[in-house]
Write a protein that holds these residues in place. Structure first.
Motif: not given
Length: 252
Positions: A27-32, A156-161, A168-170
């Protein structure tokens, strides 16, 4: 030896710890790391069960001899949910319909790409974790636990997109919980075939839209599956949908 002994005693727990560590570690690298469940299953299966663990996982991935109606549902249910969402939104006259060939191509790419959801996740969630839990727990209990863990893993995907994080979270929570019940039902009725769930996941991803209505319809599908088939959900899982040696495939 101590590490291997710990893995043998709690293989599913170790699987989830490793899955979270791999996916969230990047995640620190901006990916999942969507491929984390696949990697974790390939690591934990031989550690806890030896070569037999990999063989059994592999057999689930290529198990194609299942009831014909399982193929029909694996493809038809995601398409039906998508079309119903379109109809309910009243977008029939304005939507740009994709050609069947384009949808098929997207589904096939997702089916063979280990960095994408279907192949990256299903060998772990349904190929390893679910059979392990169902060795001691009912399908309903196993799927309820799995739904929570898989949903939390995706958050965590919700905070990356980007975009509206709350919406998005819901959608992520509702949709992930719902399809987890759908995939478990399909997996068990398809004689423990990960291949069928891979197909269903790939088709769903090819036609998915990111609206709350769409995810709400998936929730309705999950509720219908549980209510209409509650007696089955409470029974022991079919033998094909559990590990052949339960003592090495439990979460407790």
């Amino acid at each position: 030896m101590r590490l291997r002994s710990a893995v043998r005693r709690h293989p599913v727990v170790v699987f989830f710890v490793l899955t979270y560590a791999i996916a969230w570690g990047v995640l620190p690298f901006g990916t999942f790391g969507a491929y984390a469940p696949l990697v974790a299953a390939l690591v934990v299966a031989p550690l806890c069960r030896g070569r037999a663990g990999l063989v059994e996982l592999g057999r689930r991935l290529v198990r194609w001899r299942v009831p014909w109606w399982c193929y029909l549902l694996a493809i038809g249910v995601p398409l039906a949910v998508h079309l119903l969402a379109v109809l309910l939104r009243g977008e029939v006259s304005t939507i740009a319909w994709a050609a069947a060939g384009d949808v098929l191509l997207v589904a096939l790419v997702r089916l063979v790409n280990p960095g994408d959801g279907p192949l990256g996740e299903e060998p772990g969630w349904r190929g390893f974790a679910l059979p392990g839990m169902q060795a001691r727990l009912s399908p309903l209990a196993s799927t309820s636990i799995l739904a929570v863990l898989v949903t939390a893993w995706h958050l965590p995907i919700a905070f990356l997109v980007g975009g509206d994080v709350v919406t998005t979270l819901v959608g992520l929570v509702v949709g992930t919980v719902a399809v987890t019940f759908w995939y478990s039902w399909l997996f068990d009725h398809a004689r423990g075939s990960v291949l069928l769930v891979l197909v269903a996941h790939a088709v769903e991803g090819a036609v998915q839209d990111d609206t709350l209505l769409y995810f709400g319809l998936w929730l309705a599908v999950a509720v219908v599956l549980v209510v209409a088939d509650l007696r089955w959900w409470r029974r022991p899982a079919p033998a094909e949908a559990t590990w052949s040696r339960p003592e090495h495939g439990v979460i407790l």
